[in-house]
Enzyme design. Structure first.
Site, mmCIF file in Angstrom:
data_model
loop_
_atom_site.group_PDB
_atom_site.id
_atom_site.type_symbol
_atom_site.label_atom_id
_atom_site.label_comp_id
_atom_site.label_asym_id
_atom_site.label_seq_id
_atom_site.Cartn_x
_atom_site.Cartn_y
_atom_site.Cartn_z
ATOM 1 N N TYR A 146 42.885 40.927 46.751
ATOM 2 C CA TYR A 146 44.036 40.024 46.712
ATOM 3 C C TYR A 146 45.335 40.820 46.758
ATOM 4 O O TYR A 146 46.223 40.551 47.580
ATOM 5 C CB TYR A 146 43.977 39.168 45.441
ATOM 6 C CG TYR A 146 45.235 38.382 45.161
ATOM 7 C CD1 TYR A 146 45.674 37.399 46.049
ATOM 8 C CD2 TYR A 146 45.984 38.608 44.006
ATOM 9 C CE1 TYR A 146 46.836 36.670 45.788
ATOM 10 C CE2 TYR A 146 47.133 37.886 43.734
ATOM 11 C CZ TYR A 146 47.556 36.917 44.625
ATOM 12 O OH TYR A 146 48.701 36.202 44.380
ATOM 13 N N ILE A 205 38.457 35.127 25.854
ATOM 14 C CA ILE A 205 39.329 36.184 26.358
ATOM 15 C C ILE A 205 38.472 37.266 26.995
ATOM 16 O O ILE A 205 37.515 37.754 26.390
ATOM 17 C CB ILE A 205 40.167 36.791 25.213
ATOM 18 C CG1 ILE A 205 41.105 35.733 24.626
ATOM 19 C CG2 ILE A 205 40.957 37.998 25.704
ATOM 20 C CD1 ILE A 205 41.855 36.211 23.389
#
Length: 314
Positions: A146, A205
């Site tokens: 990306y 998380i």
């Protein structure tokens, strides 16, 4: 002005569309709805200055060619694949959308002399090395396909400024959150944490949670994006936008859920793509655009939580 927003039904794109309409411009929105949602712009579909929503892809050259016959003044190019983890699993799709799609859009901007505002990302950076924050001149590091695709596209955009004199600016907003962001796996950390809190399920998380993020409220982000199109001061430039404060993911989770027992740490899917410290230095945006953020993190979280409650996204 006559303005095209690619990715105009996306999270940030829809806010940009609304800002441009509020400023009195005529707006066209292009989106293939792979990530965007028509619901995001439902409230403006009947606006007198909203000209057309086009469901289509920036890889479709003939569609772009026809669309640019509208003789736009500015193209805000936000259309892209944006998921870092998916780019690692499927780099081809990200490259084709983010790099080749940008090239296709650039070609039409060049042919029609349309200013392009290219939405890049803070994910192109290496980690912040100090508390002064990341400046535009600091090192970049393509830690994911990306980021690599965005860097390649950035370079193409700036090459059109230098080679052809095309008005062009690269903008790098930091982690943006707020109403209309998806609350699922491809959404942002704030939206996902709030949704889990409201559903009464644990917040998860990745890793140890010490990684930090500079979280920018979407209304502030949209204002920055729009102003970059209006101003000649930033042509040929790369410009950051962020809150100017970072927070660890652990601290963010506590701020949202206020209950340590509801927080879990899980194994990171792709730890190699993680940036340990993201902190924006937005002095350049302040100097060249007179822009600075207005919404604090606490206020932004409250506004986002109210929106998620009221839209029953839980």
């Amino acid at each position: 002005m006559k303005i095209l927003v690619t990715g105009g039904a996306g999270f940030i794109g829809s806010w940009v569309v609304k800002q441009l309409l509020n400023d009195g411009h005529f707006v066209w929105a292009l989106d293939d709805l792979s990530n965007g949602r028509i619901d995001n712009i439902q409230e403006v579909i009947d606006h007198r200055n909203f000209k057309e929503f086009i469901q289509g892809n920036i890889k479709d050259v003939s569609l772009l060619k026809d669309l640019f016959e509208n003789k736009f003044d500015i193209c805000y190019h936000l259309g892209a694949s944006i998921n870092v983890q998916e780019s690692i699993d499927d780099p081809r799709t990200t490259f084709e959308n983010d790099t080749i799609g940008t090239f296709n859009t650039l070609e039409q901007c060049k042919e029609n002399n349309v200013k392009i505002v290219f939405m890049s990302t803070c994910m192109v950076y290496d980690r912040a090395s100090s508390d002064r924050g990341i400046k535009e001149t600091d090192p970049i590091k393509p830690a994911s396909p990306y980021a690599g695709a965005k860097i390649a596209a950035e370079n193409m955009v700036l090459s059109y400024y230098y080679a052809y004199g095309l008005p062009a600016v690269v903008i790098r907003p930091f982690n943006t959150y707020g109403p209309f962001q998806k609350t699922g796996g491809e959404g942002g950390v704030v939206a996902i944490f709030i949704k889990n809190k409201l559903k009464g399920i644990p917040i998860q998380i990745y890793g140890n949670g010490t990684q930090t993020r500079d979280l920018l409220y979407v209304e502030d982000c949209a204002r920055f994006v729009v102003q970059a199109g209006y101003s000649k001061n930033v042509d040929g430039e790369i410009v950051n936008a962020g809150l100017g404060h970072d927070i660890s993911i652990n601290e963010l989770a506590k701020l949202i859920v206020k209950d340590d027992s509801k927080i879990q740490h899980v194994k990171h899917i792709h730890p190699q793509s993680e940036i340990q410290k993201l902190l924006c230095n937005y002095e350049k945006a302040k100097k060249l655009l007179g822009w600075e953020p207005k919404i604090s993190l606490e206020k932004g979280i409250n506004l986002t939580e109210e929106w998620i409650k009221n839209t029953n996204l839980i």
